[in-house]
Design an enzyme around this catalytic site. Sequence first.
Site, mmCIF file in Angstrom:
data_model
loop_
_atom_site.group_PDB
_atom_site.id
_atom_site.type_symbol
_atom_site.label_atom_id
_atom_site.label_comp_id
_atom_site.label_asym_id
_atom_site.label_seq_id
_atom_site.Cartn_x
_atom_site.Cartn_y
_atom_site.Cartn_z
ATOM 1 N N LYS A 156 31.336 16.763 15.103
ATOM 2 C CA LYS A 156 32.625 17.313 15.537
ATOM 3 C C LYS A 156 32.960 18.446 14.568
ATOM 4 O O LYS A 156 33.674 18.263 13.578
ATOM 5 C CB LYS A 156 33.690 16.214 15.532
ATOM 6 C CG LYS A 156 34.983 16.600 16.224
ATOM 7 C CD LYS A 156 35.882 15.392 16.402
ATOM 8 C CE LYS A 156 37.296 15.786 16.784
ATOM 9 N NZ LYS A 156 37.434 16.391 18.100
HETATM 10 C C1 LIG Z 1 34.427 17.885 22.963
HETATM 11 C C2 LIG Z 1 35.047 16.530 22.874
HETATM 12 N N1 LIG Z 1 34.518 15.532 23.603
HETATM 13 C C3 LIG Z 1 35.043 14.292 23.572
HETATM 14 C C4 LIG Z 1 36.153 14.010 22.795
HETATM 15 C C5 LIG Z 1 36.723 12.619 22.767
HETATM 16 O O1 LIG Z 1 36.441 12.000 21.532
HETATM 17 P P1 LIG Z 1 37.416 10.910 20.926
HETATM 18 O O2 LIG Z 1 37.596 9.881 21.975
HETATM 19 O O3 LIG Z 1 36.716 10.400 19.734
HETATM 20 O O4 LIG Z 1 38.680 11.599 20.603
HETATM 21 C C6 LIG Z 1 36.733 15.017 22.015
HETATM 22 C C7 LIG Z 1 37.874 14.756 21.147
HETATM 23 O O5 LIG Z 1 37.712 14.507 19.994
HETATM 24 C C8 LIG Z 1 36.166 16.298 22.063
HETATM 25 O O6 LIG Z 1 36.694 17.307 21.353
#
Ligand SMILES: Cc1ncc(COP(=O)(O)O)c(C=O)c1O
Length: 313
Positions: A156
């Site tokens: 991330k």
């Molecule tokens: C590109 C992306 N995909 C999926 C998610 C969902 O991840 P999470 O459930 O850990 O927030 C996020 C958010 O963080 C994201 O930025």
Amino acid sequence: MPIQTTSKIWHNGNLIPWEQATIHVMSHVVHYGSSVFEGIRCYSQPQGSAVFRLPEHMQRLLDSAKIYRMPLPYTLDELCAAVVDVIEANGVAPCYIRPIALRGYGEIGVSPKGSPMEVYIANFPWGKYMPGGDGADVCISSWNRLAPNTMPALAKAGANYMNSQLIRMEADCNGYAEGIALDVNGLVSEGSGENIFIVRNGVLYTPPLANSALSGITRDSVLTIARHLGLSVSEQAIHRKLLYIADEVFFSGTAAEVSPIRSIDRIVIADGKPGEITRRIADEFFAIANGLKPDRFGWLTPVKVNAQEPVTA
Ligand SMILES: Cc1ncc(COP(=O)(O)O)c(C=O)c1O
């Protein structure tokens, strides 16, 4: 929604005033996008407040940093304790928590050698992210998700969100709430900031991480809840055309939580109302997050802050 400031931000082990949490324009991160971050929610509970899946988020931060060879001088326990400290110091809950590790001011040049790592953790009130509580109108983006072996989709990282911004801005310009991106092979990947699920003939499907999706913590919570409810679950490649003929489609994410999708490219999903399985999963998710059902999966970290009213966007 403009950021609502709080009093303190955690920086490299100390709580500093919100206004002093600044970086120099010549910091490595400003030029080369070298940051990894998290987005976490702290929910109101009948007896106080609790952070949702804190260790899993901070482990993902450590994993993202490891992929990018960023040395973080903090353990998982120290990072989790820092989140609790900043929330309790600010006395703000429910809230959104934004930990970020970035390469700071040192040398100029692509090589990050000589640019020190800085870790900040902020928290602030943040309401609903996805418009349309009963279902969002979304589109398929003309932008693809990151190709394998270009940018690591599992990290991330701040830089990945240039791709997310293209997806989101295109959707905004065309009057949609969000865009769904395909991977480079034309298979469904994820939204600009959410994972995606479909239901067809009673089975819950989501793309595997190999389709360039982030390993969402909410995605994992949805899969866990669904299995616990006795639903059939499958992580498998999904063709774009399946989205249009699905019985139900929804996004999952920390910001978006569990958000039903009403239409895709103006094609209405089923009767346009949130489906039965989406509703059951969302009800269970919010009941656990808000402390209305037992925390049977061990997802909550209590914080000593009396909950205020949730913020609505
Ligand atoms: C590109 C992306 N995909 C999926 C998610 C969902 O991840 P999470 O459930 O850990 O927030 C996020 C958010 O963080 C994201 O930025």
